[in-house]
Design an enzyme around this catalytic site. Structure first.
Site, short mmCIF file in Angstrom:
data_model
loop_
_atom_site.label_atom_id
_atom_site.label_comp_id
_atom_site.label_asym_id
_atom_site.label_seq_id
_atom_site.Cartn_x
_atom_site.Cartn_y
_atom_site.Cartn_z
CB CYS A 31 -0.77 -0.10 1.28
SG CYS A 31 -1.71 1.51 1.65
CB CYS A 34 0.29 1.79 4.02
SG CYS A 34 -1.18 1.14 4.03
#
Length: 101
Positions: A31, A34
């Protein structure tokens, strides 16, 4: 102090029974947002001894992600006394993360 890797085995002890507020970062290695939030979360963990910071890898801990209704990542959750008091979805600047606390 650095962020703690939270999983279903240590969740009760590290999060529910914590005497400090807990910031939990639900994330995954693939991600992009993230990866942007992760260094900020680590920085907060090292600067703030009055809170506990945990990271939950949603690929490894799908049960915890489902328990918290995590549909998008990163999801940041703040818990106090075993209850969710704040949550945010998506990358956030440090100031907004600190406001959650």
């Amino acid at each position: 102090m650095s962020a703690i890797n939270v999983n279903k085995n240590n969740f009760n002890e590290e999060v529910l029974q914590s005497d400090k507020p807990v910031l939990i970062d639900f994330w995954a290695s693939w991600c992009g947002p993230c990866r942007m939030v992760s260094p900020v979360v680590e920085e907060i963990a090292s600067e703030r001894s009055d809170i506990k910071v945990g990271k939950v890898n949603v690929d490894e801990e799908q049960e915890l992600a489902m328990q918290f209704g995590v549909m998008s990542i990163p999801t940041l959750v703040v818990m106090k006394d075993g209850k969710v008091v704040s949550r945010a979805v998506g990358a956030r600047p440090k100031a907004q993360i600190l406001e959650m606390l």
